[in-house]
Write a protein that holds these residues in place. Sequence first.
Motif, PDB file in Angstrom:
ATOM      1  N   TRP A  21       3.819  10.608  -6.135  1.00  0.00           N
ATOM      2  CA  TRP A  21       4.908  11.060  -6.985  1.00  0.00           C
ATOM      3  C   TRP A  21       4.368  11.452  -8.368  1.00  0.00           C
ATOM      4  CZ3 TRP A  21       6.525   9.064 -11.654  1.00  0.00           C
ATOM      5  CH2 TRP A  21       7.680   9.628 -12.182  1.00  0.00           C
ATOM      6  N   ALA A  22       3.465  10.622  -8.908  1.00  0.00           N
ATOM      7  CA  ALA A  22       2.976  10.836 -10.269  1.00  0.00           C
ATOM      8  C   ALA A  22       1.984  11.996 -10.366  1.00  0.00           C
ATOM      9  CB  ALA A  22       2.325   9.561 -10.794  1.00  0.00           C
ATOM     10  N   LEU A  23       1.225  12.269  -9.323  1.00  0.00           N
ATOM     11  CA  LEU A  23       0.185  13.293  -9.377  1.00  0.00           C
ATOM     12  C   LEU A  23       0.722  14.652  -9.821  1.00  0.00           C
ATOM     13  CD1 LEU A  23      -2.807  13.853  -8.890  1.00  0.00           C
ATOM     14  CD2 LEU A  23      -2.231  14.411  -6.528  1.00  0.00           C
ATOM     15  N   PRO A  24       1.771  15.215  -9.205  1.00  0.00           N
ATOM     16  CA  PRO A  24       2.256  16.512  -9.670  1.00  0.00           C
ATOM     17  C   PRO A  24       2.849  16.460 -11.081  1.00  0.00           C
ATOM     18  CG  PRO A  24       3.545  15.748  -7.768  1.00  0.00           C
ATOM     19  CD  PRO A  24       2.454  14.774  -7.996  1.00  0.00           C
ATOM     20  N   VAL A  25       3.425  15.326 -11.461  1.00  0.00           N
ATOM     21  CA  VAL A  25       3.981  15.192 -12.806  1.00  0.00           C
ATOM     22  C   VAL A  25       2.867  15.323 -13.838  1.00  0.00           C
ATOM     23  CG1 VAL A  25       5.103  13.580 -14.419  1.00  0.00           C
ATOM     24  CG2 VAL A  25       5.938  13.798 -12.064  1.00  0.00           C
ATOM     25  N   PHE A  26       1.768  14.605 -13.626  1.00  0.00           N
ATOM     26  CA  PHE A  26       0.646  14.656 -14.571  1.00  0.00           C
ATOM     27  C   PHE A  26      -0.068  16.000 -14.507  1.00  0.00           C
ATOM     28  CE2 PHE A  26       0.869   9.915 -14.164  1.00  0.00           C
ATOM     29  CZ  PHE A  26       1.325   9.700 -15.452  1.00  0.00           C
ATOM     30  N   THR A  27      -0.141  16.599 -13.336  1.00  0.00           N
ATOM     31  CA  THR A  27      -0.774  17.911 -13.200  1.00  0.00           C
ATOM     32  C   THR A  27       0.013  18.961 -13.975  1.00  0.00           C
ATOM     33  OG1 THR A  27      -1.632  17.292 -11.027  1.00  0.00           O
ATOM     34  CG2 THR A  27      -1.576  19.641 -11.542  1.00  0.00           C
ATOM     35  N   ARG A  28       1.355  18.954 -13.835  1.00  0.00           N
ATOM     36  CA  ARG A  28       2.185  19.904 -14.589  1.00  0.00           C
ATOM     37  C   ARG A  28       2.069  19.668 -16.097  1.00  0.00           C
ATOM     38  NH1 ARG A  28       5.841  19.081 -10.200  1.00  0.00           N
ATOM     39  NH2 ARG A  28       6.931  17.469 -11.346  1.00  0.00           N
ATOM     40  N   GLY A  52       0.822  -1.216   0.000  1.00  0.00           N
ATOM     41  CA  GLY A  52       0.000   0.000   0.000  1.00  0.00           C
ATOM     42  C   GLY A  52       0.848   1.254   0.000  1.00  0.00           C
ATOM     43  N   LEU A  53       1.933   1.242   0.775  1.00  0.00           N
ATOM     44  CA  LEU A  53       2.835   2.398   0.796  1.00  0.00           C
ATOM     45  C   LEU A  53       3.489   2.614  -0.564  1.00  0.00           C
ATOM     46  CD1 LEU A  53       4.532   1.961   4.287  1.00  0.00           C
ATOM     47  CD2 LEU A  53       2.929   3.754   3.604  1.00  0.00           C
ATOM     48  N   VAL A  54       3.842   1.536  -1.236  1.00  0.00           N
ATOM     49  CA  VAL A  54       4.436   1.654  -2.566  1.00  0.00           C
ATOM     50  C   VAL A  54       3.429   2.256  -3.543  1.00  0.00           C
ATOM     51  CG1 VAL A  54       5.244   0.301  -4.560  1.00  0.00           C
ATOM     52  CG2 VAL A  54       6.143  -0.177  -2.286  1.00  0.00           C
ATOM     53  N   VAL A  55       2.207   1.748  -3.537  1.00  0.00           N
ATOM     54  CA  VAL A  55       1.183   2.226  -4.477  1.00  0.00           C
ATOM     55  C   VAL A  55       0.838   3.690  -4.203  1.00  0.00           C
ATOM     56  CG1 VAL A  55      -1.237   1.941  -5.184  1.00  0.00           C
ATOM     57  CG2 VAL A  55       0.245  -0.054  -4.959  1.00  0.00           C
ATOM     58  N   THR A  56       0.591   4.029  -2.928  1.00  0.00           N
ATOM     59  CA  THR A  56       0.244   5.423  -2.616  1.00  0.00           C
ATOM     60  C   THR A  56       1.435   6.351  -2.848  1.00  0.00           C
ATOM     61  OG1 THR A  56       0.728   5.086  -0.251  1.00  0.00           O
ATOM     62  CG2 THR A  56      -1.572   4.817  -0.973  1.00  0.00           C
ATOM     63  N   GLY A  57       2.644   5.877  -2.580  1.00  0.00           N
ATOM     64  CA  GLY A  57       3.833   6.683  -2.854  1.00  0.00           C
ATOM     65  C   GLY A  57       3.996   6.956  -4.338  1.00  0.00           C
ATOM     66  N   ALA A  58       3.759   5.948  -5.161  1.00  0.00           N
ATOM     67  CA  ALA A  58       3.847   6.127  -6.609  1.00  0.00           C
ATOM     68  C   ALA A  58       2.781   7.117  -7.078  1.00  0.00           C
ATOM     69  CB  ALA A  58       3.684   4.790  -7.326  1.00  0.00           C
TER      70      ALA A  58
END
Length: 173
Positions: free
Chosen positions: A143-150, A134-140
Motif C-alpha cells: 500500500w505504501a510503496l506507490p504512495v512514496f513513489t508518487r 506477514g500478510l499485514v506487513v507485506t500488505g502495508a
Amino acid sequence: MAIACLVPATVIFATGLLLQFKKVTPWIQPAEVRGTGVEPAVSMDGLLAAAMGAPEAGIGGWGDVAKIDVRPGKGMAKVQSRTGWEVQVDLGTGAVLQTAYRRSDLIESLHDGRFFGDAVAWAVFTPTGVVLMGLVVTGAYLWALPVFTRRKARMAAARARIDASVPGTGRGA
C-alpha cells in the motif's frame, strides 16, 4: 500459506470479535455484581461453602474449583468451577450474589487453539498468527510503496521546475 490459514484465521477472527464484547454481554461473561464488603470478611472455606450452595455450579469440594478471582474493590469474589460455571460471592456476608455460566474461557481457548489441544495450538494457530502478521506487513508495504513513489516523483518534478526557473543554472530559459 494464506489459503491454509483460512479456517484457523476465521476461528481467530470470530472468537476475537466475541471477546471484544465479553465485558458488556452477560451471555459471554457474567456481569459483576457488587458486594457489601471492601475488605474480605469471608475465608477461603467460606467462599467454598457458598459456591457449594449453588447446585448448578457442581462444586463439591476444592477439586471442582478452577480458580477464584477476588475483587475487594467490588466487594465480591468469583469462584469458577471446572464445568464453566461462575459463582459470585459477597466478601462481606458470604452470600451468593449470582450464579451464571461463563463462556469467555471457552471462547478464549478456541481463540488461541488450546481447545483443540496444545499440539494444534502450536502447530496450526501459532503459524497462522505468523502468516497473518506477514500478510499485514507485506500488505502495508504494498500500500505504501506507490504512495512514496508518487511523492518522490512530485518532489523531483518540483525541484526540476525550480531549477528551470533559476537563471544561471544552465537549465533555465
